[in-house]
Design an enzyme around this catalytic site. Structure first.
Site, PDB file in Angstrom:
ATOM      1  N   GLU A  29      10.816  -4.564   4.160  1.00 29.96           N
ATOM      2  CA  GLU A  29      10.933  -5.956   3.716  1.00 29.96           C
ATOM      3  C   GLU A  29      10.513  -6.090   2.250  1.00 29.96           C
ATOM      4  O   GLU A  29      11.202  -6.710   1.435  1.00 29.96           O
ATOM      5  CB  GLU A  29      10.039  -6.883   4.559  1.00 29.96           C
ATOM      6  CG  GLU A  29      10.454  -7.024   6.006  1.00 29.96           C
ATOM      7  CD  GLU A  29       9.830  -5.958   6.912  1.00 29.96           C
ATOM      8  OE1 GLU A  29       9.412  -4.902   6.394  1.00 29.96           O
ATOM      9  OE2 GLU A  29       9.785  -6.180   8.127  1.00 29.96           O
TER      10      GLU A  29
ATOM     11  N   GLY B 238      -4.446  -2.038   5.427  1.00 35.82           N
ATOM     12  CA  GLY B 238      -3.663  -3.161   4.907  1.00 35.82           C
ATOM     13  C   GLY B 238      -4.288  -4.511   5.220  1.00 35.82           C
ATOM     14  O   GLY B 238      -4.498  -5.338   4.329  1.00 35.82           O
ATOM     15  N   ARG B 239      -4.648  -4.735   6.483  1.00 36.98           N
ATOM     16  CA  ARG B 239      -5.176  -6.061   6.863  1.00 36.98           C
ATOM     17  C   ARG B 239      -6.617  -6.263   6.408  1.00 36.98           C
ATOM     18  O   ARG B 239      -7.173  -7.342   6.559  1.00 36.98           O
ATOM     19  CB  ARG B 239      -5.041  -6.254   8.372  1.00 36.98           C
ATOM     20  CG  ARG B 239      -5.663  -5.158   9.203  1.00 36.98           C
ATOM     21  CD  ARG B 239      -5.161  -5.200  10.632  1.00 36.98           C
ATOM     22  NE  ARG B 239      -5.614  -4.063  11.405  1.00 36.98           N
ATOM     23  CZ  ARG B 239      -4.998  -2.893  11.463  1.00 36.98           C
ATOM     24  NH1 ARG B 239      -3.907  -2.691  10.751  1.00 36.98           N
ATOM     25  NH2 ARG B 239      -5.460  -1.912  12.214  1.00 36.98           N
TER      26      ARG B 239
ATOM     27  N   HIS C 289      -3.662 -33.167  17.554  1.00 36.05           N
ATOM     28  CA  HIS C 289      -2.457 -33.891  17.968  1.00 36.05           C
ATOM     29  C   HIS C 289      -1.328 -32.913  18.292  1.00 36.05           C
ATOM     30  O   HIS C 289      -0.163 -33.282  18.295  1.00 36.05           O
ATOM     31  CB  HIS C 289      -2.045 -34.871  16.868  1.00 36.05           C
ATOM     32  CG  HIS C 289      -3.104 -35.910  16.651  1.00 36.05           C
ATOM     33  ND1 HIS C 289      -3.166 -37.066  17.403  1.00 36.05           N
ATOM     34  CD2 HIS C 289      -4.185 -35.928  15.831  1.00 36.05           C
ATOM     35  CE1 HIS C 289      -4.231 -37.770  17.019  1.00 36.05           C
ATOM     36  NE2 HIS C 289      -4.858 -37.099  16.072  1.00 36.05           N
TER      37      HIS C 289
ATOM     38  N   LYS D 274      10.234  -0.862  13.873  1.00 36.96           N
ATOM     39  CA  LYS D 274      10.741  -0.524  12.534  1.00 36.96           C
ATOM     40  C   LYS D 274      11.792   0.567  12.657  1.00 36.96           C
ATOM     41  O   LYS D 274      12.832   0.521  12.013  1.00 36.96           O
ATOM     42  CB  LYS D 274       9.599   0.033  11.670  1.00 36.96           C
ATOM     43  CG  LYS D 274       8.665  -0.980  11.075  1.00 36.96           C
ATOM     44  CD  LYS D 274       7.766  -0.248  10.080  1.00 36.96           C
ATOM     45  CE  LYS D 274       6.533  -1.034   9.727  1.00 36.96           C
ATOM     46  NZ  LYS D 274       5.566  -0.256   8.949  1.00 36.96           N
TER      47      LYS D 274
ATOM     48  N   LYS E  74       0.836  -1.202   0.000  1.00 37.23           N
ATOM     49  CA  LYS E  74       0.000   0.000   0.000  1.00 37.23           C
ATOM     50  C   LYS E  74       0.874   1.257   0.000  1.00 37.23           C
ATOM     51  O   LYS E  74       0.665   2.167  -0.777  1.00 37.23           O
ATOM     52  CB  LYS E  74      -0.905  -0.035   1.234  1.00 37.23           C
ATOM     53  CG  LYS E  74      -1.862   1.104   1.323  1.00 37.23           C
ATOM     54  CD  LYS E  74      -2.793   0.894   2.490  1.00 37.23           C
ATOM     55  CE  LYS E  74      -3.350   2.214   2.962  1.00 37.23           C
ATOM     56  NZ  LYS E  74      -4.175   2.061   4.149  1.00 37.23           N
TER      57      LYS E  74
ATOM     58  N   GLU F 217      -3.575  -7.069  15.115  1.00 40.36           N
ATOM     59  CA  GLU F 217      -3.108  -5.737  14.715  1.00 40.36           C
ATOM     60  C   GLU F 217      -4.226  -4.712  14.905  1.00 40.36           C
ATOM     61  O   GLU F 217      -3.963  -3.543  15.153  1.00 40.36           O
ATOM     62  CB  GLU F 217      -2.615  -5.743  13.258  1.00 40.36           C
ATOM     63  CG  GLU F 217      -1.787  -4.518  12.906  1.00 40.36           C
ATOM     64  CD  GLU F 217      -0.986  -4.656  11.621  1.00 40.36           C
ATOM     65  OE1 GLU F 217       0.194  -5.049  11.674  1.00 40.36           O
ATOM     66  OE2 GLU F 217      -1.537  -4.380  10.552  1.00 40.36           O
TER      67      GLU F 217
END
Ligand code: F6P
Length: 608
Positions: free
Chosen positions: A265, A324-325, A442, A568, A259, A411
């Site tokens: 990254e 973003g999410r 399990h 960051k 965005k 978030e």
């Protein structure tokens, strides 16, 4: 006005005194005494907390009763069990195994009214700037609104949000069809068959969840024949290696999803991928123009252009009013998913999400699945004090749903202050985790049954994307899977008493206590007809809205994420120190004792 000279002295004095006297309103201490002002402020702000309302207090009182009542007891009440479910468009929610009664739901409904939940939902759909810390509207619902809704949502006074959305969807349709038909090809003329989607956080987790859903969906399988999609998110160079070691760059299209187009990254991975293309095909500008695409906010267009991407044809915008999410339905998801599965299948996904949006916006609270789930979330977290929650899809194709929900919810609701900056004095923001069933059984189910209490969401399907009936087995494999889906909630709710353990034949008294299940562990069950693209859209929107409801009730802003900033920023400082250490060969000092020691150890031990 001048004073009257005829007034008697005493009266005159009195009047003067009144004029000079500080006002007797509560502001008095503020104006004159900063300490009092400080405390008055705190008291005033605390008074605005939802926990001070009568509705909240009634729920606290009611929780005392629920805390003393076992789910076994509650579940014997047939009227209660009949009341605690809701359905919509094929989705069936059973919440009779929550630690609630009909009265609890009524009280939670009262809280929703007190918090003007309906009004807040409406404000969101309408495009009000409810993400007030960033002065932004929150309009992920516009991303899946049908064309018939064009003109109903205006942002920044005169921008028709839904029209904007459809303009970009049309552009994506033409582009992705062009790639899939072979009309748009790579630099050397080869068909583009590999798609690498580079992005992180919301620009990765949602699209990957959708991709995993469609991967084994019959229509998805057919549509994806001959293509493949991979995601590159981690800045770890090993992720790059794993993603593209066996790909032919001449057949690869790289979609940069960011965005902001600044995330460290993603930008490093984008540059690495660009270098990879150049290494194979030379650094003619056309290489990037034909092999790299950007999905980014319109405000990032200059950065995209500077990177070398063709912003006329290979740039797909989204907007500041999409978080973003919450961006799966924007170009962030539309481009990679449509490239692999075709635009038509992505559209079906959008329709599923829209169906859930309409239900959320219009249906009454007591029948509204996302609202009920949000109310239950608040109840479990803030009143019963369960700090974590787990998502347990009994469908392998939903294996990435828990990771998506983890980011979406943590978030969004990992906050500590309310809208006006007052620290909350109630628990908000669950720890979300999960795993596809039965693998989870399990793994961590031991803790779910005998350790801490963790409210569970069981998600199942009436029909599987694929089913088998193995020779000699009387039930299909899907039935076998679903038997667990039905059994686990029961085991968690009812448990097993010491007497029942003994009845089972356990004769060694020393072991009995180890085999007792206390039960009383809440869960809900969501049952869908089949995991199609449409159902995938429903699930996505359902969980987005649950998060939103909880944020609205808690009075926090679920749409900013300042909590990710500090780390960051510190990473930038560390990078500077690293650079200095590498270039001078001397020890560095970050200003923090532990980091300095560890960083110097790293620098001395690695030879980059
Ligand atoms: O993790 C923080 C975050 O800001 C997310 O909200 C966002 O989805 C992600 O980083 C990636 O941001 P961008 O899409 O701008 O690269």
């Amino acid at each position: 006005e001048e004073e009257s000279p005829t007034l008697p002295v005493t009266q005159q004095q009195q009047q003067q005194q009144q004029q000079q006297a500080p006002p007797t309103t509560p502001e008095t201490p503020r104006a004159t005494n900063p300490v009092l002002n400080f405390f008055a402020n705190i008291i005033q702000r605390k008074a605005t907390l939802v926990s001070r309302t009568a509705e909240w207090k009634r729920l606290q009182k009611h929780a005392e009763y629920i805390q003393t009542t076992h789910l076994r007891q509650l579940m014997q009440d047939a009227v209660r069990s009949e009341a605690l479910y809701a359905t919509h468009d094929g989705v069936y929610l059973d919440y009779s195994r929550q630690r609630v009664t009909v009265e609890t739901m009524k009280l939670l409904g009262d809280l929703a009214k007190r918090q003007d939940l309906r009004g807040k939902i409406e404000a969101m759909f309408r495009g009000d700037k409810i993400n007030f810390t960033e002065d932004r509207a929150v309009l992920h619902t516009a991303l899946r609104a049908s064309r018939s809704k064009i003109g109903t949502v205006l942002v920044d006074e005169d921008v028709d949000a839904i029209q904007e959305v459809h303009d970009v969807l049309d552009q994506i349709k033409v582009f992705t069809n062009g790639v899939r038909s072979g009309q748009l090809r790579g630099y050397t003329g080869k068909r583009l068959r590999n798609i690498v989607s580079v992005g992180i956080g919301g620009s990765y987790l949602g699209p990957e969840f959708v991709h995993e859903c469609l991967k084994t969906e019959p229509e998805g399988i057919t549509a994806a024949l001959g293509y493949n999609l991979r995601f590159l998110s981690n800045v770890d160079p090993v992720d790059v290696e794993r993603t593209c070691a066996d790909l032919d760059p001449e057949e690869t299209l790289i979609v940069i999803v960011s965005k902001t187009f600044t995330t460290a990254e993603t930008m490093l991975n984008a540059k690495t991928m660009r270098q990879w293309l150049w290494d194979f095909m030379g650094n003619d500008p056309e290489v990037v123009e034909k092999h790299m695409v950007a999905c980014a906010s319109i405000s990032a267009i200059e950065k995209v252009k500077d990177f070398g991407i063709d912003t006329e044809n290979y740039f797909f915008r989204f907007w500041d009013w999409v978080g973003g999410r919450y961006s799966v339905c924007s170009a962030a998801g539309a481009v990679p998913i449509s490239l692999l599965y075709g635009f038509e299948l992505f559209e079906k996904f959008l329709r599923g999400a829209e169906s859930m949006d309409d239900h959320f916006r219009n249906d009454p609270i007591e029948k509204n699945i996302p609202i009920i789930m949000g109310l239950l979330g608040v109840w479990n977290m803030s009143f019963l004090n369960y700090k974590s929650r787990t998502t347990l899809p009994y469908a392998e194709a939903l294996l990435k749903l828990p990771a998506h929900i983890q980011q979406l919810d943590m978030e969004s609701n990992g906050k500590t202050v309310t809208k006006n900056g007052t620290p909350v004095d109630y628990a908000v923001g669950e720890i979300d985790f999960g795993e596809a069933g039965t693998n989870g059984q399990h793994s961590f189910y031991q803790l779910l049954h005998m350790g801490q209490t963790v409210p569970c969401d069981f998600i199942g399907f009436c029909e599987s994307q694929h089913d088998y009936c193995v020779d000699g087995e009387s039930l299909s494999s899907h039935d076998e899977l679903m038997a667990n889906f039905f059994a686990q909630p029961d085991a968690l709710a009812t448990g097993k008493t010491a007497d029942e353990v003994r009845e089972d034949g356990e004769l060694n008294e020393d072991v009995v206590a180890h085999r007792v299940f206390e039960g009383n562990r809440p869960s809900l069950s969501l049952l869908f007809p089949k995991l199609t693209a449409y159902a995938c859209g429903q699930i996505l929107a359902l969980y987005e809205h649950r998060t939103t409801v909880q944020g609205f009730l808690w009075d926090i802003n679920s749409f900013d994420q300042f909590g990710v900033e500090l780390g960051k920023k510190l990473a930038l400082n560390v990078k500077e120190q690293m650079l200095e250490g590498r270039s001078t060969g001397k020890r560095v000092d970050t200003g923090d004792h532990a980091t300095t020691r560890l960083l110097n150890y790293y620098l001395e031990s690695s030879n980059n």
